[in-house]
Design an enzyme around this catalytic site. Sequence first.
Site, short mmCIF file in Angstrom:
data_model
loop_
_atom_site.label_atom_id
_atom_site.label_comp_id
_atom_site.label_asym_id
_atom_site.label_seq_id
_atom_site.Cartn_x
_atom_site.Cartn_y
_atom_site.Cartn_z
N LYS A 1 28.34 49.96 42.63
CA LYS A 1 29.40 50.00 43.63
C LYS A 1 28.91 49.66 45.03
O LYS A 1 29.60 49.02 45.80
CB LYS A 1 30.09 51.37 43.64
CG LYS A 1 30.91 51.62 42.40
CD LYS A 1 31.61 52.97 42.47
CE LYS A 1 32.30 53.28 41.14
NZ LYS A 1 32.66 54.70 41.04
N LYS B 1 36.75 45.92 29.21
CA LYS B 1 37.44 47.19 29.07
C LYS B 1 38.81 47.15 29.74
O LYS B 1 38.95 46.57 30.81
CB LYS B 1 36.60 48.29 29.75
CG LYS B 1 36.05 49.30 28.78
CD LYS B 1 35.12 50.31 29.42
CE LYS B 1 35.74 51.19 30.47
NZ LYS B 1 34.99 52.43 30.70
N LYS C 1 41.87 50.13 35.29
CA LYS C 1 42.87 50.31 36.34
C LYS C 1 42.69 49.29 37.44
O LYS C 1 43.64 48.84 38.06
CB LYS C 1 42.72 51.69 36.97
CG LYS C 1 43.18 52.85 36.13
CD LYS C 1 43.00 54.13 36.95
CE LYS C 1 43.07 55.37 36.11
NZ LYS C 1 42.35 56.48 36.73
P1 AMP Z 1 38.84 55.64 35.18
O1 AMP Z 1 40.12 54.95 34.82
O2 AMP Z 1 37.66 54.73 35.18
O3 AMP Z 1 38.95 56.51 36.39
O4 AMP Z 1 38.51 56.63 33.97
C1 AMP Z 1 39.19 57.84 33.73
C2 AMP Z 1 38.83 58.33 32.33
O5 AMP Z 1 39.37 57.44 31.33
C3 AMP Z 1 37.32 58.41 32.06
O6 AMP Z 1 37.05 59.59 31.32
C4 AMP Z 1 37.02 57.16 31.26
O7 AMP Z 1 35.92 57.37 30.38
C5 AMP Z 1 38.31 56.93 30.49
N1 AMP Z 1 38.55 55.47 30.31
C6 AMP Z 1 38.82 54.56 31.28
N2 AMP Z 1 39.01 53.31 30.77
C7 AMP Z 1 38.85 53.43 29.43
C8 AMP Z 1 38.93 52.49 28.34
N3 AMP Z 1 39.22 51.21 28.52
N4 AMP Z 1 38.71 52.97 27.09
C9 AMP Z 1 38.43 54.28 26.89
N5 AMP Z 1 38.35 55.21 27.86
C10 AMP Z 1 38.55 54.81 29.12
#
Ligand code: AMP
Length: 322
Positions: A109, A190, A193
Site C-alpha cells: 500500500k 479476486k 471492492k
Molecule cells: P475486504 O473487502 O478486503 O475489506 O475484506 C473483508 C473480508 O472479506 C476479509 O475477511 C477478506 O478475507 C474477505 N474477502 C474479501 N474479498 C474476498 C474474495 N474475493 N473471496 C473471499 N473472501 C474475500
Amino acid sequence: MRVLSGMQPSGAAHLGNYLGALRPWVDSQSPDAFYCVVDLHALTLDMSPADLRRQTVELLATMIASGLDPELCTVFVQSQVPYHAQLSWLLECVATYGELTRMVAFKEKSQRSQGYRVGLLTYPVLMAADILLYETECVPVGDDQRQHLELSRNIAERFNARYGETFRVPKGIQPVVAARVMDLQDPQRKMSKSLASPLGTIYLTDEPADLERKVKRAVTDTDGSVRLDWEKKPGVSNLLEIFAGLSGERPDAVAQRYSSYGDLKRDLAALLIETLSPIRRRYYELMTDPEELNLIATEGARRACAVAGDVYDRAARAVGIA
Ligand code: AMP
Ligand code: TRP
C-alpha cells in the site's frame, strides 16, 4: 470460545465478503463472539467523511442482514468503543518500526501512494488492539491477514514479558480458509471492492435480474466440459466453487451433476437468487430504520465496552499510567 473479527466499511459488500467472511461469522456466532465495523481502520483510506459515515451504517446493516443476530452476539462500531484507539497507543510503544515495515500489506500500500499516512504503517497495531481487548482466542479472517495475526501474538507476548501477564495471547488462530471468490469477468483476479468490475462483481444487494445477467455472462472457456481445473478452466472452476460455497457441497460433486455450462449457470443463478434475496430485502428494510440500527450499535458498544474496559484498565495499570 471467544471470537472477534472486523471488516472495513470500504464499500458495498460482495459475494467474496459473504463467502469468505460474513457467512463464517454467522456460523460461529455465540454470546462469546464480537464482530465490528472497523471504521478507524478505514481512515487509512482516501474517503470523504460523508462516505465513511454512510458506509459504516451500510456495513452494519449488511452484517445483520447476512444473519448476525445482535441478540446472540455482539455487533458494534469500533470508534464507539474508545479503548481501541487508547490501547493502540500503548501497543505502538511496544511494537517496533522494523516489524511494522516488514508487513506485506504495508509494503504494497505504501508503494502505491507518495506521502502515505502513518496510519498505514500502524494499522496492524490497531488491529492487535482490537483483538487483545476482547481476550480473543479465534480470529476468523482470510489468509491475507495471517501476518497481521502473527504480529498481534508477538506484541501480546512482548507486552506480557515486559509488564507482566496482561493479555491472552490469541492461540490456535485458524484463519477461515476463505473461499477465494474470483471476478466473474476476470477469474484470475479476486472479486474486490476497490477494483470496479460492474459485470464481474456480485453485490449482496443485486436484484435477481442482475444476478441472472452476471452469471450468464460469466467468462468460461470453449472446452465445454464441466470440471474443476483452476489451471486450465479458471472461469468454470470459480462458478463451481461459488456453487459449492453456497450449497455446502464439494465443487467436484457439483461438477459431476452437470454436462453443460448453460445448465450450471442457470442453477447457480437460481441458487444465488434464493440465498441473496432474503439478505437484500432485510438490508433495505434495515436501511429504512436508522433508529433501529442506531440502537443495535449503541447496545453493541455498551457490551463491547464492558469487556474491553477491564482489559484496557489492566494494560494501563501495567504500564504505569493508572
Ligand atoms: P475486504 O473487502 O478486503 O475489506 O475484506 C473483508 C473480508 O472479506 C476479509 O475477511 C477478506 O478475507 C474477505 N474477502 C474479501 N474479498 C474476498 C474474495 N474475493 N473471496 C473471499 N473472501 C474475500
Ligand atoms: N485488517 C482486517 C482486513 O483488512 C480488518 C480488521 C481490522 C480485523 N481489525 C480486525 C480483522 C480485527 C480481524 C480482527 O480485513
